[in-house]
Enzyme design. Structure first.
Site, short mmCIF file in Angstrom:
data_model
loop_
_atom_site.label_atom_id
_atom_site.label_comp_id
_atom_site.label_asym_id
_atom_site.label_seq_id
_atom_site.Cartn_x
_atom_site.Cartn_y
_atom_site.Cartn_z
N ARG A 125 0.99 -1.25 0.01
CA ARG A 125 -0.01 0.18 -0.10
C ARG A 125 0.96 1.37 0.02
O ARG A 125 1.82 1.03 0.56
CB ARG A 125 -0.93 -0.21 1.38
CG ARG A 125 -1.90 1.07 1.43
CD ARG A 125 -3.11 1.06 0.29
NE ARG A 125 -3.98 2.01 0.73
CZ ARG A 125 -5.16 2.30 -0.01
NH1 ARG A 125 -4.93 1.89 -1.12
NH2 ARG A 125 -6.13 3.03 0.21
N THR A 414 -9.11 0.45 -9.76
CA THR A 414 -8.44 -0.97 -9.13
C THR A 414 -8.59 -1.82 -10.22
O THR A 414 -9.30 -1.90 -11.28
CB THR A 414 -9.06 -1.08 -8.09
OG1 THR A 414 -9.18 0.12 -7.35
CG2 THR A 414 -8.33 -2.04 -7.36
N ASP A 454 -7.89 8.49 0.19
CA ASP A 454 -8.70 7.34 1.07
C ASP A 454 -8.54 7.67 2.50
O ASP A 454 -8.99 7.00 3.25
CB ASP A 454 -7.96 5.92 0.72
CG ASP A 454 -8.46 5.31 -0.65
OD1 ASP A 454 -9.57 5.90 -1.08
OD2 ASP A 454 -8.23 4.27 -1.28
N SER A 478 -8.09 0.76 3.06
CA SER A 478 -8.60 0.30 1.81
C SER A 478 -9.64 -0.65 1.88
O SER A 478 -9.76 -1.17 3.02
CB SER A 478 -7.35 -0.35 1.27
OG SER A 478 -7.64 -1.23 -0.36
N GLY A 499 -13.62 -1.86 -7.20
CA GLY A 499 -14.92 -1.32 -7.04
C GLY A 499 -14.93 -0.19 -5.87
O GLY A 499 -16.16 -0.41 -5.45
N GLY A 500 -13.96 0.23 -5.38
CA GLY A 500 -14.21 1.00 -4.29
C GLY A 500 -14.62 0.33 -3.01
O GLY A 500 -14.34 -0.72 -2.99
#
Length: 592
Positions: A125, A414, A454, A478, A499-500
């Site tokens: 990340r 993503t 985020d 996330s 897809g968030g």
């Protein structure tokens, strides 16, 4: 009920079949610049449109673009491992699907090692720059700025983790020669690839933002117009970056000309400069984290723990539903969707209160998925109507801490990769630059992420700190949920999706469809989406999900019909390997 299930799937599958057919045409149009799709890839597209899995004996790869899947297949066919294939897949995805993932972003990887029987998760990340302050996304009065004012430009760029993750995975589990894994992407970047329907449509829809930065505009908007479907696109800058990585490893990304280009691009972003520095890149490290596993039926659903909320939230949903007979209810039952929807709402309430980077905030990981806690939360699902509210629970904490609810936004872009190699290793990896086209900044032929958005734009609520607030060096929370399902300690399914924050619902629904409702894996991925995170029930537009609108409304839900564009890619592991790819996107599964 079988005909009802197939009819339910058909609404999603029909549009996807046309999309899959359309995706082949541009490849042929670009003859002379790239190789046409292989017969296996063409057959995989047809199988997806028909709702059929792709079967294989020894290895399988499922990824979001045929070129990427074929690159991975070539590596696996030659005896490479899933880690080797992932490097080839990711570098091609960063070229042909640049809006979703790439070298300028980050990823979470879940790995099952066939030799040891161990499950490992690697955290690639992005991190917040050391100069980033908790008020980075606030105005002078301390109020949060608007989302796209934060996203577009250098302010939103975190330290990329994907190149370091590629190298870390290859060092641990790779067999193939490192430079060879970059050859497919370098060849495509130098010779050209045909712009896919999805890429062309997304560029057209985001042209105004892409036009703000000269390098980005020159690539995606040649002569001032968005690239067209079927047009041949070359990226020599990306080829040069990949060549440096092939020759020097990830060090070529985190120091030297590539790193200098990233820092300069972020600092000079017109109207919205950022604070990423050379030191941030030099200090970046991939972290191994403990896997989070939750029992469901006779499976264990295992995935990435904090800073991902994916495994915890998917695990909570499944854990709360474990005592309910979803198989008897079936996918046409509004009652089944009530249970799934309210379990999701309860899990998201805990997510908003407790989940963040555990290096910075104590997260009650064990308490959130403890059997007695999930059983108590499951009792809230009893009844006939929607829960009047879904409040956070009180899991057992290793440390006492009072936290406020998060307000961060996580939008859907993503990509996801699932791979099984001939040695029995299994990889599930979700990879991202966050929003479509990330920060819209381009350096070295790749897009830079907007991952810092985020974080919660607010640091406190009524004086109480938000767990997911921005802090120097911290990794933003996330929803990516790369998952491996185990039965008796052996992998039986690798799955994940973009897809968030709806990733969590997409993955949970697909596991339920496969494990409880007996759908084959391709049918499970194609099953229309019904997702409830915060109270409003989202139903996938143009599909059989719309048939549930009245029943869910009668139960007390606010219902919203909208597009829900997941990108699920999954592999079932049994006597044979069975691969599937989401019909809503251009990906395929290939095996041998």
């Amino acid at each position: 009920m079988r005909h009802l299930i197939l009819a339910f799937i058909a609404c999603a599958g029909s549009a996807a079949a046309q999309q899959a057919a359309d995706a082949v045409a541009p490849e042929a149009a670009a003859a002379g610049t790239i190789e046409a799709l292989s017969p296996a890839a063409a057959a995989a597209i047809e199988a997806k449109a028909a709702g059929q899995v792709v079967e294989a004996e020894n290895w399988m790869v499922a990824a979001a673009n045929p070129h990427a899947a074929e690159a991975g297949a070539d590596v696996l066919r030659a005896g490479g491992t899933a880690a080797d294939a992932m490097v080839a897949v990711q570098t091609v995805l960063g070229l042909v699907e640049p809006q979703s993932s790439g070298l300028g972003g980050g990823a979470f990887l879940v790995w099952y090692d066939a030799k040891t029987g161990q499950l490992t998760t690697l955290d690639g990340r992005e991190t917040a720059p050391l100069a980033a302050t908790p008020t980075l996304f606030q105005d002078e009065a301390g109020a949060p700025i608007t989302f796209f004012d934060a996203v577009v430009g250098g302010r939103s760029v975190g330290t990329p983790g994907t190149p370091a993750l590629l190298e870390a995975a290859h060092r641990r589990w790779g067999r193939a020669n490192w430079p060879s894994l970059f050859e497919p992407a370098i060849r495509l970047a130098e010779d050209g690839f045909a712009v896919s329907p999805r890429l062309a449509a997304l560029v057209g829809g985001d042209a105004e933002r892409l036009a703000r930065f000269p390098a980005t505009a020159a690539y995606f908007l040649p002569d001032g117009d968005p690239v067209r479907e079927g047009a041949t696109l070359l990226n020599p800058d990306y080829a040069a970056t990949l060549q440096a990585l092939a020759e020097e490893g990830a060090a070529a990304f985190y120091a030297g000309p590539v790193a200098a280009g990233i820092v300069r691009t972020v600092a000079e972003a017109a109207g919205n400069p950022g604070v990423l520095s050379a030191a941030d890149l030099a200090l970046y490290r991939v972290k191994e984290r403990p896997a989070v596993c939750v029992a469901y039926r006779d499976f264990e659903a295992c995935g990435m723990g904090p800073p991902s909320s994916g495994a915890l939230t998917v695990g909570q949903i499944l854990g709360m539903l474990d005592s309910y007979d979803l198989a008897a209810l079936g996918p046409d039952s509004a009652e089944a969707w009530r249970l799934i929807g309210d379990a999701s709402r309860l899990a998201f309430a805990d997510r908003g209160r407790y989940m963040a980077d555990s290096d910075y905030v104590p997260v009650p990981v064990h308490g959130l998925v403890a059997a007695d806690y999930l059983a108590a939360r499951a009792e809230l699902l009893q009844g006939d109507d929607a829960l009047p509210e879904a409040a956070p629970g009180a899991p057992e904490f290793d440390h006492a801490l009072l936290l406020a609810d998060d307000e961060s936004i996580e939008l859907p872009s993503t990509s996801h990769i699932s791979i099984v190699d001939s040695y029995g290793n299994v990889l599930s990896m979700t990879t991202t630059i966050e929003n479509a086209f990330g920060s819209r900044l381009m350096s070295g032929g790749f897009l830079l992420n907007n991952e810092l958005t985020d974080f919660s734009f607010r640091t406190h609520s009524d004086g109480v700190p938000v767990a997911n607030r921005l802090e120097p060096g911290k990794r933003p929370r996330s929803s990516m949920a790369p998952t491996i399902l185990l039965r008796e300690g052996k992998p039986v399914l690798a799955i994940g999706s973009p897809g968030g924050s709806r990733i969590i619902g997409y993955v949970a629904k697909s596991i339920i469809a496969w494990a409880d409702w007996g759908l084959n894996l391709q049918e499970a991925l194609a099953l229309p989406h019904l997702v409830n995170r915060f109270g409003t029930y989202d139903l996938e537009a143009g599909t059989g999900a719309e048939a549930q609108e009245q029943a869910l409304t009668d139960m007390g839900y606010e219902v919203n019909i909208r597009d829900l564009t997941s990108g699920l890619h999954a592999i079932e592991i049994g006597e044979k390997l069975k691969g599937a790819a989401d019909p809503r996107r251009e990906g395929i599964a290939l095996g041998g």
